[in-house]
Design a protein around this motif. Structure first.
Motif, PDB file in Angstrom:
ATOM      1  N   LEU A 202       0.851  -1.186   0.000  1.00 16.86           N
ATOM      2  CA  LEU A 202       0.000   0.000   0.000  1.00 16.86           C
ATOM      3  C   LEU A 202       0.885   1.232   0.000  1.00 16.86           C
ATOM      4  CD1 LEU A 202       0.107   1.430   3.045  1.00 16.86           C
ATOM      5  CD2 LEU A 202      -1.531  -0.342   3.606  1.00 16.86           C
ATOM      6  N   ASP A 203       0.282   2.379  -0.320  1.00 14.72           N
ATOM      7  CA  ASP A 203       0.945   3.671  -0.201  1.00 14.72           C
ATOM      8  C   ASP A 203       0.274   4.474   0.903  1.00 14.72           C
ATOM      9  OD1 ASP A 203       2.644   3.128  -2.301  1.00 14.72           O
ATOM     10  OD2 ASP A 203       1.419   4.188  -3.786  1.00 14.72           O
TER      11      ASP A 203
ATOM     12  N   GLY B 227      -3.528  -7.997   4.992  1.00 19.38           N
ATOM     13  CA  GLY B 227      -4.076  -6.652   4.850  1.00 19.38           C
ATOM     14  C   GLY B 227      -4.141  -5.920   6.177  1.00 19.38           C
ATOM     15  N   TYR B 228      -4.550  -6.611   7.217  1.00 15.47           N
ATOM     16  CA  TYR B 228      -4.634  -6.004   8.545  1.00 15.47           C
ATOM     17  C   TYR B 228      -3.248  -5.547   9.015  1.00 15.47           C
ATOM     18  CZ  TYR B 228      -5.642  -5.392  13.492  1.00 15.47           C
ATOM     19  OH  TYR B 228      -5.765  -4.867  14.761  1.00 15.47           O
ATOM     20  N   GLU B 229      -2.234  -6.359   8.786  1.00 14.82           N
ATOM     21  CA  GLU B 229      -0.880  -5.987   9.203  1.00 14.82           C
ATOM     22  C   GLU B 229      -0.372  -4.785   8.414  1.00 14.82           C
ATOM     23  OE1 GLU B 229       0.660  -7.122  11.747  1.00 14.82           O
ATOM     24  OE2 GLU B 229      -0.797  -8.688  12.220  1.00 14.82           O
ATOM     25  N   LEU B 230      -0.706  -4.712   7.127  1.00 13.20           N
ATOM     26  CA  LEU B 230      -0.322  -3.552   6.325  1.00 13.20           C
ATOM     27  C   LEU B 230      -0.945  -2.269   6.868  1.00 13.20           C
ATOM     28  CD1 LEU B 230      -0.646  -4.919   2.676  1.00 13.20           C
ATOM     29  CD2 LEU B 230       1.441  -3.946   3.663  1.00 13.20           C
ATOM     30  N   VAL B 231      -2.250  -2.315   7.131  1.00 15.35           N
ATOM     31  CA  VAL B 231      -2.942  -1.122   7.631  1.00 15.35           C
ATOM     32  C   VAL B 231      -2.411  -0.746   9.005  1.00 15.35           C
ATOM     33  CG1 VAL B 231      -5.179  -0.181   8.319  1.00 15.35           C
ATOM     34  CG2 VAL B 231      -4.999  -1.574   6.249  1.00 15.35           C
ATOM     35  N   ASN B 232      -2.153  -1.745   9.845  1.00 14.42           N
ATOM     36  CA  ASN B 232      -1.639  -1.464  11.179  1.00 14.42           C
ATOM     37  C   ASN B 232      -0.281  -0.768  11.111  1.00 14.42           C
ATOM     38  OD1 ASN B 232      -1.950  -1.719  14.088  1.00 14.42           O
ATOM     39  ND2 ASN B 232      -0.309  -3.231  14.007  1.00 14.42           N
ATOM     40  N   LYS B 233       0.586  -1.232  10.214  1.00  9.86           N
ATOM     41  CA  LYS B 233       1.888  -0.589  10.048  1.00  9.86           C
ATOM     42  C   LYS B 233       1.730   0.839   9.538  1.00  9.86           C
ATOM     43  CE  LYS B 233       6.387  -0.229   9.657  1.00  9.86           C
ATOM     44  NZ  LYS B 233       7.280  -0.168  10.841  1.00  9.86           N
ATOM     45  N   SER B 234       0.805   1.056   8.624  1.00  7.12           N
ATOM     46  CA  SER B 234       0.601   2.407   8.090  1.00  7.12           C
ATOM     47  C   SER B 234       0.151   3.367   9.184  1.00  7.12           C
ATOM     48  CB  SER B 234      -0.412   2.382   6.943  1.00  7.12           C
ATOM     49  OG  SER B 234      -1.731   2.160   7.419  1.00  7.12           O
TER      50      SER B 234
ATOM     51  N   ASN C 114      -3.612   2.233  -3.222  1.00  5.54           N
ATOM     52  CA  ASN C 114      -2.956   1.067  -3.817  1.00  5.54           C
ATOM     53  C   ASN C 114      -2.867  -0.104  -2.847  1.00  5.54           C
ATOM     54  OD1 ASN C 114      -2.335   2.086  -6.472  1.00  5.54           O
ATOM     55  ND2 ASN C 114      -0.798   3.373  -5.521  1.00  5.54           N
ATOM     56  N   VAL C 115      -3.873  -0.277  -2.029  1.00  8.50           N
ATOM     57  CA  VAL C 115      -3.858  -1.368  -1.051  1.00  8.50           C
ATOM     58  C   VAL C 115      -4.180  -2.677  -1.761  1.00  8.50           C
ATOM     59  CG1 VAL C 115      -4.765  -2.176   1.154  1.00  8.50           C
ATOM     60  CG2 VAL C 115      -4.698   0.289   0.676  1.00  8.50           C
ATOM     61  N   CYS C 116      -3.274  -3.626  -1.683  1.00 12.84           N
ATOM     62  CA  CYS C 116      -3.516  -4.908  -2.351  1.00 12.84           C
ATOM     63  C   CYS C 116      -2.799  -6.028  -1.618  1.00 12.84           C
ATOM     64  CB  CYS C 116      -3.084  -4.859  -3.813  1.00 12.84           C
ATOM     65  SG  CYS C 116      -1.324  -4.534  -4.081  1.00 12.84           S
ATOM     66  N   VAL C 117      -3.385  -7.218  -1.710  1.00 14.54           N
ATOM     67  CA  VAL C 117      -2.808  -8.440  -1.161  1.00 14.54           C
ATOM     68  C   VAL C 117      -2.906  -9.511  -2.245  1.00 14.54           C
ATOM     69  CG1 VAL C 117      -3.051 -10.268   0.574  1.00 14.54           C
ATOM     70  CG2 VAL C 117      -3.425  -7.869   1.222  1.00 14.54           C
ATOM     71  N   ALA C 118      -1.844 -10.274  -2.419  1.00 18.13           N
ATOM     72  CA  ALA C 118      -1.862 -11.350  -3.412  1.00 18.13           C
ATOM     73  C   ALA C 118      -3.048 -12.265  -3.164  1.00 18.13           C
ATOM     74  CB  ALA C 118      -0.564 -12.148  -3.341  1.00 18.13           C
TER      75      ALA C 118
ATOM     76  N   ASN D 206     -17.440  -3.733  -2.014  1.00 19.03           N
ATOM     77  CA  ASN D 206     -16.252  -4.498  -1.640  1.00 19.03           C
ATOM     78  C   ASN D 206     -16.335  -4.833  -0.148  1.00 19.03           C
ATOM     79  OD1 ASN D 206     -13.738  -5.624  -1.235  1.00 19.03           O
ATOM     80  ND2 ASN D 206     -12.632  -4.034  -2.349  1.00 19.03           N
ATOM     81  N   GLU D 207     -17.088  -5.876   0.162  1.00 21.70           N
ATOM     82  CA  GLU D 207     -17.357  -6.209   1.558  1.00 21.70           C
ATOM     83  C   GLU D 207     -16.093  -6.624   2.301  1.00 21.70           C
ATOM     84  OE1 GLU D 207     -20.119  -5.593   2.987  1.00 21.70           O
ATOM     85  OE2 GLU D 207     -21.120  -4.990   1.128  1.00 21.70           O
ATOM     86  N   GLY D 208     -15.198  -7.331   1.633  1.00 24.71           N
ATOM     87  CA  GLY D 208     -13.973  -7.756   2.291  1.00 24.71           C
ATOM     88  C   GLY D 208     -13.125  -6.577   2.737  1.00 24.71           C
ATOM     89  N   ALA D 209     -12.977  -5.581   1.851  1.00 26.03           N
ATOM     90  CA  ALA D 209     -12.183  -4.409   2.199  1.00 26.03           C
ATOM     91  C   ALA D 209     -12.845  -3.606   3.307  1.00 26.03           C
ATOM     92  CB  ALA D 209     -11.971  -3.537   0.965  1.00 26.03           C
ATOM     93  N   LYS D 210     -14.159  -3.463   3.237  1.00 26.75           N
ATOM     94  CA  LYS D 210     -14.857  -2.718   4.288  1.00 26.75           C
ATOM     95  C   LYS D 210     -14.667  -3.377   5.648  1.00 26.75           C
ATOM     96  CE  LYS D 210     -18.874  -2.412   2.104  1.00 26.75           C
ATOM     97  NZ  LYS D 210     -20.285  -2.033   1.836  1.00 26.75           N
ATOM     98  N   ARG D 211     -14.739  -4.708   5.684  1.00 29.90           N
ATOM     99  CA  ARG D 211     -14.518  -5.411   6.948  1.00 29.90           C
ATOM    100  C   ARG D 211     -13.110  -5.168   7.476  1.00 29.90           C
ATOM    101  NH1 ARG D 211     -17.582  -9.521   4.411  1.00 29.90           N
ATOM    102  NH2 ARG D 211     -15.648 -10.593   3.774  1.00 29.90           N
ATOM    103  N   LEU D 212     -12.141  -5.205   6.570  1.00 27.01           N
ATOM    104  CA  LEU D 212     -10.758  -4.976   6.976  1.00 27.01           C
ATOM    105  C   LEU D 212     -10.591  -3.597   7.603  1.00 27.01           C
ATOM    106  CD1 LEU D 212      -7.650  -5.347   6.994  1.00 27.01           C
ATOM    107  CD2 LEU D 212      -7.662  -4.547   4.613  1.00 27.01           C
ATOM    108  N   TYR D 213     -11.089  -2.571   6.906  1.00 23.44           N
ATOM    109  CA  TYR D 213     -10.882  -1.212   7.400  1.00 23.44           C
ATOM    110  C   TYR D 213     -11.649  -0.953   8.691  1.00 23.44           C
ATOM    111  CZ  TYR D 213      -8.852  -0.537   2.778  1.00 23.44           C
ATOM    112  OH  TYR D 213      -8.076  -0.656   1.651  1.00 23.44           O
ATOM    113  N   MET D 214     -12.844  -1.466   8.774  1.00 22.01           N
ATOM    114  CA  MET D 214     -13.612  -1.243   9.995  1.00 22.01           C
ATOM    115  C   MET D 214     -13.018  -2.014  11.174  1.00 22.01           C
ATOM    116  SD  MET D 214     -17.473  -0.967   8.420  1.00 22.01           S
ATOM    117  CE  MET D 214     -17.846   0.415   7.320  1.00 22.01           C
ATOM    118  N   LYS D 215     -12.471  -3.183  10.906  1.00 22.40           N
ATOM    119  CA  LYS D 215     -11.747  -3.909  11.946  1.00 22.40           C
ATOM    120  C   LYS D 215     -10.536  -3.106  12.412  1.00 22.40           C
ATOM    121  CE  LYS D 215      -9.165  -8.209  12.739  1.00 22.40           C
ATOM    122  NZ  LYS D 215      -8.666  -9.471  12.118  1.00 22.40           N
TER     123      LYS D 215
END
Length: 267
Positions: A155-156, A199-206, A186-190, A226-235
């Protein structure tokens, strides 16, 4: 990565494309639909292997080799390719080169309107994920000087008042927005490693990097479906602040998106 417009900033997770990467790509290159398609914004249901989280490294990226691997992951994530199309590998490399050059420009502080940009990557040793995907390992591999590793998430973090073609945040107000506001993009996970907490670890580091910069208000844009992304960000603590007008989404030829906000405690 002629005057090539730098590849844009997009905000997505998993297989979702979040605005600028796809919309500007269409405007700057003529790509037949049989060669390149935008990935649908849906949650992935691929069965994926579990990873050894103790081997996962999430850090800011400085080396060009790792930036290149991150650019390749983004091209691989944000686009859907027809593997049988003519010269598809050359086309993929062309897109990666454009993203790589734009990424270097942003990280080096040369992008107008951005005070600071950091590329944050999640990486694993090549030996830990070789069974997940040969393509992932060969495409997104780099050497850190000690071992071969693979960028599995990226991510950026952008310290700026707004992102182009996106809903603008409202906090903080006035001149403080120049230094106190940041956006994830540019948030992405393989796709092979979804649902492993990358994804959670990326956001936490940011969040930690942003706090070190003195950021008080973080934002991210996410497609409404994008339910998966919304869950990630709200978590991760984000809440909805605004949503994109339907006319703007139609004009930009993309799914309507939400603007999510997170307040960071003073450092």
């Amino acid at each position: 990565m002629a005057s090539l417009r730098s590849p844009p900033i997009s905000c997505s997770i998993g297989t979702s494309t979040s605005t600028l990467f796809s919309s500007r790509l269409r405007s700057s290159t003529s790509i037949p639909s049989r060669r390149l398609r935008r990935r649908p914004i849906v949650a992935s249901h691929v069965c994926v292997p579990a990873i050894d989280k103790s081997m996962l490294v999430v850090s800011e990226t400085l080396s060009e080799d790792e930036l290149w691997a991150a650019a390749c992951l983004r091209v691989r994530t944000f686009n859907e390719f027809n593997a049988s199309a003519y010269n598809i590998q050359d086309h993929r490399r062309y897109l990666a080169e454009r993203e790589f050059e734009a990424l270097k420009e942003r990280v080096s502080g040369k992008r107008e309107g951005f005070r600071r940009v950091s590329c944050i990557n999640a990486t694993l040793p090549l030996s830990q994920i070789s069974i997940a995907s040969d393509d992932l390992c060969s495409t997104c591999k780099f050497s850190d000087g000690n071992e071969d590793r693979v960028v599995v998430g990226s991510l950026d973090l952008n310290q700026c008042r707004w992102l182009p073609d996106e809903i603008t945040g409202t906090k903080p107000e006035g001149f403080a927005a120049d230094i106190g506001r940041a956006y994830l993009s540019n948030v992405c996970v393989a796709k092979e490693l979804h649902r492993n907490g990358v994804g959670y670890e990326l956001v936490n580091k940011s969040k930690k990097v942003a706090a070190d910069w003195g950021i008080t208000d973080m934002y991210v844009h996410v497609a409404v479906n994008n339910e998966g992304a919304k869950r990630l960000y709200m978590k991760s603590g984000f809440v909805q602040e605004n949503d994109e007008p339907a006319w703007q989404a139609r004009y930009l030829d993309r799914p309507r998106r939400l603007l999510l906000w997170l307040g960071l405690p003073p450092s």
